[in-house]
Design an enzyme around this catalytic site. Structure first.
Site, short mmCIF file in Angstrom:
data_model
loop_
_atom_site.label_atom_id
_atom_site.label_comp_id
_atom_site.label_asym_id
_atom_site.label_seq_id
_atom_site.Cartn_x
_atom_site.Cartn_y
_atom_site.Cartn_z
N PRO A 1 0.80 -1.23 0.00
CA PRO A 1 0.00 0.00 0.00
C PRO A 1 0.83 1.27 0.00
O PRO A 1 0.89 2.02 0.98
CB PRO A 1 -0.81 -0.14 1.29
CG PRO A 1 0.09 -0.89 2.21
CD PRO A 1 0.83 -1.87 1.31
N CYS A 2 1.48 1.54 -1.12
CA CYS A 2 2.38 2.69 -1.19
C CYS A 2 1.66 4.03 -1.09
O CYS A 2 2.30 5.05 -0.84
CB CYS A 2 3.27 2.62 -2.42
SG CYS A 2 2.42 2.49 -3.97
N TYR A 3 0.35 4.03 -1.22
CA TYR A 3 -0.39 5.29 -1.04
C TYR A 3 -0.30 5.77 0.41
O TYR A 3 -0.59 6.92 0.70
CB TYR A 3 -1.85 5.14 -1.47
CG TYR A 3 -2.67 4.20 -0.61
CD1 TYR A 3 -3.36 4.68 0.51
CD2 TYR A 3 -2.75 2.85 -0.90
CE1 TYR A 3 -4.11 3.82 1.30
CE2 TYR A 3 -3.49 2.00 -0.12
CZ TYR A 3 -4.17 2.48 0.99
OH TYR A 3 -4.90 1.63 1.77
#
Length: 189
Positions: A129-131
């Site tokens: 989940p790089c967001y």
């Protein structure tokens, strides 16, 4: 290893004994050599980075497996892989900065660039989940990164994070890296 063409294990017979050459971290190399007389400096390898295990029955199977696994880990380790594993540790409802991810990944050199480059290449956003990664001021990534204006904000808000003036309040939603590193150290010991 397919792709990198690096070897983590050499198997051969010498003097009637099956022998294994394994890559070893220098801090563990001497431990294994001191623990077992049948673990010697790497035969026909760089003695600083390789050990040879003589399979003569004196080295327990679990120690042999551990040395092989450590060798594999050394060869397959990459900054990108460590960064992705660090990002996976960010819980829902929390964010981390590029610098915090670099610290968790053990990536001290030019951390923002290394983390940014790795996250830009993320091929598994469902599991990585790089967001949830923002800059040190709580600012979001450029509009194009997540597929358009407001996409990262939407994903963060879906996680329960409330933005204030387009930023994340790091005191409220930021992870505690020191606590996470201390927990990791406890688990390793």
């Amino acid at each position: 290893m397919k792709g990198s063409k690096k070897a983590f294990l050499w198997v051969y017979e010498k003097d009637g004994i099956i022998q294994l050459n394994v890559k070893a971290n220098p801090e563990w190399r001497d431990y294994w050599r001191d623990a077992f007389a049948s673990v010697i400096p790497g035969y026909h390898q760089n003695k600083e980075h390789w050990n040879t295990i003589l399979l003569d029955g004196t080295v327990p199977d679990d120690a042999v497996r551990t040395m092989i696994a450590e060798s594999y880990d050394i060869i397959t380790d990459s900054p990108t892989k460590r960064i992705y594993e660090a990002v996976k540790q960010i819980p829902r409802g929390k964010v981390a900065t590029y610098g915090q991810i670099a610290a968790l990944a053990g990536e001290p050199n030019d951390p923002a660039r290394a983390v940014g480059n790795a996250l830009h290449k993320n091929t598994d956003p469902e599991h990585i989940p790089c967001y949830r990664v923002v800059n040190s001021k709580g600012e979001l990534a450029a509009e194009f990164v997540f597929g358009g204006a407001g996409k990262q904000a939407d994903m963060l808000e879906a996680d329960g994070i409330v933005l204030e003036n387009g930023r994340v309040n790091l005191k409220k939603y930021g992870i505690n890296v020191e606590e996470m590193l201390a927990q990791r150290e406890l688990e390793q010991n």
